[in-house]
Design a protein around this motif. Structure first.
Motif, mmCIF file in Angstrom:
data_model
loop_
_atom_site.group_PDB
_atom_site.id
_atom_site.type_symbol
_atom_site.label_atom_id
_atom_site.label_comp_id
_atom_site.label_asym_id
_atom_site.label_seq_id
_atom_site.Cartn_x
_atom_site.Cartn_y
_atom_site.Cartn_z
ATOM 1 N N ASP A 1 0.435 -1.648 0.252
ATOM 2 C CA ASP A 1 -0.252 0.490 0.252
ATOM 3 C C ASP A 1 0.279 1.064 0.398
ATOM 4 O OD1 ASP A 1 1.098 -0.695 2.404
ATOM 5 O OD2 ASP A 1 -0.206 0.783 3.472
ATOM 6 N N GLU A 2 2.148 1.356 0.494
ATOM 7 C CA GLU A 2 3.170 2.464 0.315
ATOM 8 C C GLU A 2 3.467 2.805 -1.223
ATOM 9 O OE1 GLU A 2 6.908 2.207 2.557
ATOM 10 O OE2 GLU A 2 5.936 1.478 3.963
ATOM 11 N N PHE A 3 2.870 1.987 -2.060
ATOM 12 C CA PHE A 3 3.493 2.053 -3.904
ATOM 13 C C PHE A 3 2.162 2.848 -4.883
ATOM 14 C CE2 PHE A 3 6.390 -0.163 -2.543
ATOM 15 C CZ PHE A 3 7.199 0.816 -1.810
ATOM 16 N N ASN A 4 0.472 2.991 -3.875
ATOM 17 C CA ASN A 4 -0.279 3.197 -4.645
ATOM 18 C C ASN A 4 -0.757 4.612 -5.300
ATOM 19 O OD1 ASN A 4 -0.711 0.569 -4.617
ATOM 20 N ND2 ASN A 4 -1.962 0.440 -3.098
ATOM 21 N N HIS A 5 0.273 5.076 -6.027
ATOM 22 C CA HIS A 5 0.412 6.153 -6.551
ATOM 23 C C HIS A 5 0.633 5.769 -8.119
ATOM 24 C CE1 HIS A 5 0.465 7.886 -1.961
ATOM 25 N NE2 HIS A 5 1.045 7.107 -2.402
ATOM 26 N N TRP A 6 1.190 7.373 -8.633
ATOM 27 C CA TRP A 6 1.428 7.027 -9.953
ATOM 28 C C TRP A 6 2.577 6.490 -10.032
ATOM 29 C CZ3 TRP A 6 0.645 12.262 -8.825
ATOM 30 C CH2 TRP A 6 -0.995 12.572 -8.820
ATOM 31 N N ILE A 7 2.996 5.805 -11.578
ATOM 32 C CA ILE A 7 3.977 4.721 -11.153
ATOM 33 C C ILE A 7 4.826 5.510 -10.848
ATOM 34 C CG2 ILE A 7 5.693 3.718 -12.859
ATOM 35 C CD1 ILE A 7 2.423 2.703 -14.327
ATOM 36 N N GLY A 8 4.867 6.953 -11.895
ATOM 37 C CA GLY A 8 6.338 7.134 -10.959
ATOM 38 C C GLY A 8 7.414 7.710 -10.322
ATOM 39 N N VAL A 9 5.863 8.292 -9.303
ATOM 40 C CA VAL A 9 5.836 8.421 -7.404
ATOM 41 C C VAL A 9 6.384 6.995 -6.675
ATOM 42 C CG1 VAL A 9 4.249 9.554 -5.911
ATOM 43 C CG2 VAL A 9 4.844 10.542 -8.012
ATOM 44 N N GLY A 10 5.582 6.222 -7.101
ATOM 45 C CA GLY A 10 5.513 4.822 -6.668
ATOM 46 C C GLY A 10 6.930 4.309 -6.958
ATOM 47 N N GLU A 11 7.900 4.970 -7.967
ATOM 48 C CA GLU A 11 9.084 4.076 -7.717
ATOM 49 C C GLU A 11 10.164 5.151 -7.415
ATOM 50 O OE1 GLU A 11 10.248 1.789 -9.643
ATOM 51 O OE2 GLU A 11 8.293 1.190 -9.964
ATOM 52 N N VAL A 12 9.984 5.954 -7.188
ATOM 53 C CA VAL A 12 10.675 6.759 -6.222
ATOM 54 C C VAL A 12 9.939 6.929 -4.871
ATOM 55 C CG1 VAL A 12 10.816 9.189 -5.003
ATOM 56 C CG2 VAL A 12 11.011 9.079 -7.505
#
Length: 151
Positions: A41-52
């Motif tokens: 659930d820490e990465f349920n954002h836009w792809i680029g933001v999730g990767e950062v």
């Protein structure tokens, strides 16, 4: 070689679990594997933001690991390995145990507040019957002296 698997998280009780695993490994000629699980659930954002965010989590885990690893190397003569997995904690812990045949014991730290030992200990206790290894639960308020005496 038998390895002690210990979970690295942000809990206070994690410290005693780390100490116990390192001291037991030092006294028995074993090793330590430190597992950190990044929740999905820490990465349920836009792809680029999730990767950062994923990379920042990995850097934070690596820095936290280095503190424990330095102590283990300097004080116990144990060189731990770091494993980072992504997913839900309990399934990832079980998967790590099953994938690494050298892991002989899972070491968890128990919380000391009135709510109980903590969600991870409670969940792993329910899954303990299906694990191929024993679980050692280390009380979070055990003193360093007591830990040294029992390891």
């Amino acid at each position: 070689m038998r390895k002690f698997l210990v979970v690295l998280d942000d809990s206070r009780e994690c410290l005693n679990a780390m100490r116990f695993a390192a001291m037991r490994a030092a006294h028995t000629g074993g090793g330590v594997a430190i597992l950190s699980v990044i929740p999905p659930d820490e990465f349920n954002h836009w792809i680029g933001v999730g990767e950062v965010m994923r990379e920042e989590s990995r850097e934070r885990i690596q820095a936290h690991f280095e503190v424990f690893a330095k102590w283990m190397r300097d004080r116990q003569g144990v060189d731990p390995e770091l494993v980072i997995r992504e997913g839900e904690a309990v399934p990832e812990i079980i998967a790590q145990v099953k994938e690494d045949p050298e892991i002989g014991v899972l070491v968890l730290g128990a919380g000391t507040d009135k709510k109980g030992p903590g969600p991870l200990v409670s969940q792993m206790a329910r899954s303990s019957g299906s694990l191929p290894i024993p679980i050692t639960i280390v009380p979070g308020d055990l003193s360093k002296e007591k830990l040294e005496a029992i390891t």
